[in-house]
Design a protein around this motif. Structure first.
Motif, mmCIF file in Angstrom:
data_model
loop_
_atom_site.group_PDB
_atom_site.id
_atom_site.type_symbol
_atom_site.label_atom_id
_atom_site.label_comp_id
_atom_site.label_asym_id
_atom_site.label_seq_id
_atom_site.Cartn_x
_atom_site.Cartn_y
_atom_site.Cartn_z
ATOM 1 N N TYR A 75 0.700 -1.332 -0.189
ATOM 2 C CA TYR A 75 0.103 -0.032 -0.113
ATOM 3 C C TYR A 75 0.840 1.439 -0.095
ATOM 4 N N SER A 76 2.114 1.179 0.384
ATOM 5 C CA SER A 76 2.961 2.329 0.526
ATOM 6 C C SER A 76 3.565 2.544 -0.938
ATOM 7 N N THR A 77 3.616 1.487 -1.782
ATOM 8 C CA THR A 77 4.084 1.735 -2.829
ATOM 9 C C THR A 77 3.717 2.841 -4.036
ATOM 10 N N ALA B 83 11.047 4.613 8.328
ATOM 11 C CA ALA B 83 11.629 4.600 6.865
ATOM 12 C C ALA B 83 12.852 4.804 6.938
ATOM 13 N N THR B 84 13.633 4.499 5.788
ATOM 14 C CA THR B 84 15.092 5.022 5.443
ATOM 15 C C THR B 84 15.308 5.334 4.017
ATOM 16 N N GLY B 85 16.357 5.660 3.677
ATOM 17 C CA GLY B 85 16.484 6.183 2.501
ATOM 18 C C GLY B 85 17.527 5.189 1.685
ATOM 19 N N SER B 86 17.968 5.612 0.570
ATOM 20 C CA SER B 86 18.964 4.765 -0.269
ATOM 21 C C SER B 86 20.280 5.622 -0.332
ATOM 22 N N SER B 87 21.413 4.740 -0.208
ATOM 23 C CA SER B 87 22.699 5.467 -0.218
ATOM 24 C C SER B 87 23.007 5.778 -1.579
ATOM 25 N N MET C 265 20.165 6.267 -4.304
ATOM 26 C CA MET C 265 18.992 7.198 -5.106
ATOM 27 C C MET C 265 18.446 7.914 -4.382
ATOM 28 N N PRO C 266 18.528 9.196 -4.114
ATOM 29 C CA PRO C 266 18.012 10.156 -2.875
ATOM 30 C C PRO C 266 16.431 10.294 -3.041
ATOM 31 N N GLN C 267 15.832 9.792 -4.042
ATOM 32 C CA GLN C 267 14.325 9.772 -3.908
ATOM 33 C C GLN C 267 13.573 8.688 -3.179
ATOM 34 N N LYS C 268 14.335 7.739 -2.965
ATOM 35 C CA LYS C 268 13.836 6.422 -2.269
ATOM 36 C C LYS C 268 13.439 6.889 -0.747
ATOM 37 N N LYS C 269 12.456 6.247 -0.519
ATOM 38 C CA LYS C 269 11.903 6.040 1.105
ATOM 39 C C LYS C 269 11.346 4.609 1.104
ATOM 40 N N ASN C 270 12.383 3.862 1.920
ATOM 41 C CA ASN C 270 11.856 2.513 1.910
ATOM 42 C C ASN C 270 11.399 2.079 3.194
ATOM 43 N N ASP D 91 11.527 0.006 5.762
ATOM 44 C CA ASP D 91 12.498 -0.845 6.309
ATOM 45 C C ASP D 91 11.978 -1.413 7.768
ATOM 46 N N SER D 92 11.131 -0.619 8.262
ATOM 47 C CA SER D 92 10.550 -1.092 9.555
ATOM 48 C C SER D 92 9.624 -2.496 9.262
ATOM 49 N N LEU D 93 8.577 -2.181 8.153
ATOM 50 C CA LEU D 93 7.866 -3.187 7.881
ATOM 51 C C LEU D 93 8.680 -4.556 7.133
ATOM 52 N N GLU D 94 9.700 -4.270 6.463
ATOM 53 C CA GLU D 94 10.310 -5.528 5.936
ATOM 54 C C GLU D 94 11.326 -5.905 7.045
#
Length: 503
Positions: free
Chosen positions: A301-303, A316-320, A322-327, A329-332
């Motif tokens: 649902y967050s995609t 959430a965390t970012g990418s080392s 790709m600056p636009q990413k919001k991953n 991670d908590s859910l993963e």
């Protein structure tokens, strides 16, 4: 010669231990230190009387559990205090001796609390460490604390005391998680979204109804926890090594002193029973699988493709790269930890499956799995509660995802209400879908003249079907997605939480 190639002479003639000369061989010095450590270790052991020589240092480390079972220091002292009182009641201690032992144990407890307790080389487990320190404080009378007691029943009661406290703590985290879901369901009842089967859009539902679909497995997990707590809350202390206690210890009174509901029925079973560990590991695995499924939904649902929810930056965390990413991670991580916990369950089940009766050292593996699972699960519940509590739901995106073909079942229900058998109505609804596709238009744009060709039961009132609110509100029966049913679910779940208690 490599140090790794040296062997420790367990029963050889004494080595020269005078290292005053600066020409003493490093090999001799290493042997000296190893032998001295072995001697000190042998003195501290609770079982060394019939053994000759010292334990191989590798075996010493392999056998020791103090690095992780020290987590139960408080429970070990709690059990010893209660056992000292039981020995007094059995006239095996004088009142002075009992008071001295309890005072000494309280001193040991203070050292653990202050972080000043010093673990010594011979402290192979928490029981050895605490008894060794007790003797240092009170003298030889400290040896009386183990009268009629074995580490077999001692470790069993320590684990049950520890797990009992953990179950109370973990239940509070689970209750909080459920409350977070209920709070969102209460406040966001008007949001409509697609419900899915096979990850395909199926029927319109309320967002709150989806939230509640994750409340009820958690409620059932709390119900299961109540049964587990009852089985944990049975006292094995007083069972001895395996045959029982020969000193007329009042086990029922001992159990009551430690807050247990009752004492175990059979000493052979009591010292080897780890069903309560297996059951906890299963319970934790099942709960984690429920949380993992919720995490999977929210990840989807967050995609950008869904866009139903947006996670708070705190979860959430970012990418080392790709600056636009919001991953997410908590859910993963929640999803991944479910595999770890299920692995702990399967691993320990394999330890248990072929053990002969009573205690076997294989059971030392129980604490590794128990403590890791408990720690991981506490973190998972807190992270999951925080993630759900702080995310933002995009009501417009949820609404835009609704499409009129999701009302196909409603078309069949429309015809059923006019007397058509469901199987025939289902077929006619399929023809409506085919008509919509052939005319390249939405359901609500289909000419009534074309619908009548499919069935004369279609009349002007078919227009009422092309309404998503109408669709969800027809599911009034208990458990449905209608507002009335959602409200009833929230009320029942809150009532359960109000009445829930382990102790």
């Amino acid at each position: 010669m490599n140090k790794s190639s040296l062997s420790v002479p367990l029963d050889s003639s004494p080595l020269p231990l005078d290292d005053s000369s600066d020409r003493v061989s490093p090999v001799i010095l290493w042997h000296k230190k190893t032998r001295m450590a072995a001697v000190e270790s042998k003195r501290a052991k609770l079982w060394g009387g019939r053994f000759v020589g010292s334990t191989d240092p590798v075996m010493e480390a392999f056998n020791a559990s103090i690095s992780y079972d020290k987590k139960m220091w408080k429970e070990d002292i709690q059990g010893s205090v209660a056992y000292a009182k039981a020995l007094l009641k059995a006239n095996l201690l004088t009142e002075t001796e009992c008071n001295n032992l309890i005072t000494g144990l309280e001193e040991v407890e203070k050292e653990w609390e202050a972080g000043t307790f010093s673990i010594q080389p011979g402290d192979e487990d928490i029981h050895t460490a605490n008894e060794r320190r007790l003797k240092e404080i009170v003298g030889e009378v400290g040896g009386k604390i183990h009268t009629g007691r074995s580490r077999n029943d001692q470790v069993a009661v320590d684990m049950k005391l520890w797990l009992r406290g953990h179950l109370v703590d973990i239940s509070s985290h689970l209750v909080n998680f459920i409350q977070v879901l209920l709070e969102r369901a209460e406040n966001e009842k008007e949001i409509l979204m697609p419900g899915y089967t096979h990850l395909q859009r199926a029927q319109p539902i309320r967002w709150s109804h989806w939230l509640l679909s994750h409340v009820w497995p958690a409620v059932h997990d709390l119900e299961r926890l109540t049964g587990l707590y009852l089985r944990v809350n049975v006292c094995p202390l007083g069972s001895g090594a395996l045959a029982g206690n020969p000193f007329n210890i009042d086990r029922q009174s001992l159990a009551e002193d430690l807050g247990f509901e009752e004492a175990t029925e059979n000493s052979l079973q009591a010292v080897s029973d780890r069903d309560f560990v297996v059951e906890y590991l299963f319970w934790a695995s099942l709960l984690s699988s429920h949380l993992s499924r919720l995490a999977e939904d929210l990840i989807l649902y967050s995609t950008s493709e869904f866009g139903f929810v947006k996670l708070h930056d705190a979860y959430a965390t970012g990418s080392s790269l790709m600056p636009q990413k919001k991953n997410p991670d908590s859910l993963e991580l929640v999803r991944g930890k479910a595999g770890t916990l299920t692995g702990n369950l399967c691993g320990f089940m394999m330890v248990m499956k072929g053990l002969p009766s009573t205690y076997n050292k294989d059971l030392q593996e129980d604490k590794l799995k128990l403590f890791e699972t408990a720690e991981v699960l506490a973190g998972v519940l807190q992270v999951m509660a925080g993630t759900v509590q702080t995310l933002k739901v995009n009501a417009d995106a949820c609404r835009r995802a609704l499409s009129e073909e999701m009302l196909s079942t409603d078309v069949a229900y429309y015809l059923v209400k006019k007397g058509m058998p469901f199987r025939s109505a289902h077929e006619k609804a399929g023809e409506v879908v085919k008509l919509s596709e052939s005319l390249h238009c939405s359901f609500s744009s289909l000419p009534l003249s074309e619908l009548v060709k499919i069935s004369p039961l279609f009349t002007e009132d078919i227009s009422s079907v092309w309404n998503f609110e109408h669709s969800v509100e027809q599911y009034q029966a208990d458990g449905g997605t209608a507002l009335k049913s959602v409200n009833n679910q929230i009320t029942r779940a809150r009532k359960f939480l109000t009445n829930f208690s382990l102790a």
